[in-house]
Design an enzyme around this catalytic site. Structure first.
Site, short mmCIF file in Angstrom:
data_model
loop_
_atom_site.label_atom_id
_atom_site.label_comp_id
_atom_site.label_asym_id
_atom_site.label_seq_id
_atom_site.Cartn_x
_atom_site.Cartn_y
_atom_site.Cartn_z
N GLU A 263 -4.75 33.99 -25.48
CA GLU A 263 -4.96 34.76 -26.71
C GLU A 263 -3.73 35.58 -27.11
O GLU A 263 -3.86 36.72 -27.57
CB GLU A 263 -6.16 35.70 -26.53
CG GLU A 263 -7.44 34.96 -26.30
CD GLU A 263 -8.62 35.87 -26.03
OE1 GLU A 263 -9.67 35.65 -26.65
OE2 GLU A 263 -8.51 36.80 -25.19
C1 ACM Z 1 -10.09 34.42 -21.97
O1 ACM Z 1 -11.33 34.42 -22.00
N1 ACM Z 1 -9.40 34.99 -22.94
C2 ACM Z 1 -9.36 33.82 -20.88
#
Ligand code: ACM
Length: 459
Positions: free
Chosen positions: A277
């Site tokens: 992310e």
């Molecule tokens: C995640 O759930 N961002 C690894």
């Protein structure tokens, strides 16, 4: 076979007093008539035979003896002052080497006593990896001699405005030693280049300003927590706004210090460097950063692990392990990213979020937990998948293992962990250990009889 292990049989062996495998000790040869021998065989495998003459364990290694003890603990029931164990013959070995559980101690911090108690419960289910998510936007949780400002300036708070905390190096050693005594490896994670707002509080020169997006506004509207702001601790639930400066040599000096120190504290072979992310990092910068950070992990003597986002990073070192957190049916090219690790000689850990992200609500009425992974995750759904069928092209031999995850945005106490992980944790444990193709009804019948020892009283 494990799936036969909990079926009722005639109760024939009686053990007086405290049976040696209760608690968490491995069965002791000779005590209570337990005979322990060794046989050549797959790592962690064991044979267990219980009949009227006593209990016989034969195992390939110490871990196998320990897991025979875990099975005995599941089979034994109280009988007056002692225990009875059903007559049974089991040959058992794990399907996968890596049977993990990730605890996010960054969104909320959990003291050493909770972590060690959790290790005991995880190893009861034959899990053998504790992945500690040690840093995120909301806090940095491990004191670093090379970078003391991390905990001085970025550990005091947590999600929901709660108090934070951090582990000293000795605390971390205590956790690692306890895990080792339960045949469990600790995999530490420092999440980079995103999820780094806490780093920006300590070392602002190597961090970008928060990158705001419509997602942040949506999260603030749904959960509060405010908009991330430079120089202020972040206590909300938004993701993807923070980034390290990938263009500065000082950033790589930081990574080298932190990775080197963490590697020296960690006996296990892996070091997880996050990579998920990183929405506030340009993709080309992300690729350059992750490839270089992974090389620094290798220079520190460890095997890098990243979340699946880094799987298409062109210069990722050979053998880097990928952790897939997409759904049971991949969307948005996450399967291609997971295949990237295999193409480079690495293997994949499966953490399908719509099955074994245990911070998802089990049902819509549950006050704790989140729902972004395709709504609530029932016990049935947590079991309804097979590791070798999640990512086409990531076959049995390409899979290092299975790992459940406990993110802790909404999870503030040990009792909250209990409330969300049990009984869905058993689905993850069985996917990691047992052979494929076990009937779901068989699993549900057995899981109902496993006694979960609550963590709730620990902290
Ligand atoms: C995640 O759930 N961002 C690894």
């Amino acid at each position: 076979m494990t799936n036969a292990a909990l079926l009722p049989r005639p109760l024939v062996t009686r053990v007086a007093g405290t049976a040696p495998w209760r608690g968490v000790a491995a069965p002791e040869p000779g005590a209570h008539g337990v005979i322990v021998t060794r046989h050549p065989g797959a790592a962690e495998s064991y044979r267990l035979r219980v009949d009227e003459s006593g209990i016989e364990i034969s195992a390939a290694d110490d871990a196998g003896v320990f897991y025979a003890g875990r099975t005995l603990a599941q089979l034994a029931t109280r009988d007056g002052e002692g225990w009875v164990v059903p007559a049974i013959e089991i040959e058992d070995a794990p399907r996968f080497r890596h049977r993990g559980f990730m605890l996010d101690v960054a969104r909320h911090f959990f003291p050493v006593e909770v972590v060690t108690a959790l290790i005991d419960r995880l190893s009861d289910l034959k899990l053998n990896v504790l992945h500690l998510h040690l840093s995120d936007d909301q806090g940095w949780r491990l004191a670093m001699a090379t970078r003391p400002l991390l905990t001085e300036r970025a550990s005091a708070t947590a999600a929901l405005g709660d108090a934070g905390g951090f582990y000293t190096a000795d605390d971390y050693r205590t956790i690692v030693a306890h895990a080792t005594s339960r045949h469990m490896t600790v995999v530490p994670e420092i999440d980079m280049p995103g999820h780094t707002h806490a780093v920006s509080l300590a070392y602002p020169d190597i961090a970008c300003d928060p990158v705001l997006s419509p997602h942040i506004d949506e999260v603030v509207a749904a959960y509060g927590g405010g908009v991330p702001t430079r120089d202020e601790p972040y206590t909300g639930f938004a993701v993807g706004f923070s980034s390290l400066r990938t263009d500065l040599e000082e950033t790589y000096d930081f990574v080298r210090d932190v990775v080197g120190e963490l590697a020296a504290l960690t006996p296990g072979p892996y070091l997880h460097l996050g990579g998920d992310e990183a929405l506030g990092t340009d993709r080309a910068d992300f690729d350059r950063f992750v490839a270089r950070a992974a090389r620094l992990v290798i220079d520190a003597g460890k095997i890098p692990v990243t979340w699946h986002e880094a799987g298409t990073t062109p210069d990722l070192p050979e053998g880097t392990v990928g952790q897939y957190w997409g759904f049971r049916t991949p969307i948005e090219g996450m399967d291609e990213k997971a295949r990237g690790f295999v193409r480079r000689g690495g293997r994949v850990i499966l953490s399908p979020a719509d099955a074994i992200y245990l911070d998802m609500k089990p049902d819509a009425d549950e006050p704790l937990g989140l729902t972004w992974a395709d709504g609530p995750t029932s016990l049935e759904r947590s079991y309804d998948w097979d590791p070798a069928e999640v990512v086409p092209g990531v076959a049995e031999a390409d899979i290092l293992g299975v790992e459940a995850a406990m993110w802790t945005e909404t999870v503030r106490t040990a009792a909250d962990i209990d409330r969300l992980i049990w009984p869905r944790l058993a689905s993850a444990a069985e996917k990691a250990w047992s052979p494929r193709g076990i009937d779901a009804a068989d699993f549900h019948g057995r899981v109902a009889r496993i006694a979960w020892r609550p963590l709730g009283g620990v902290s």
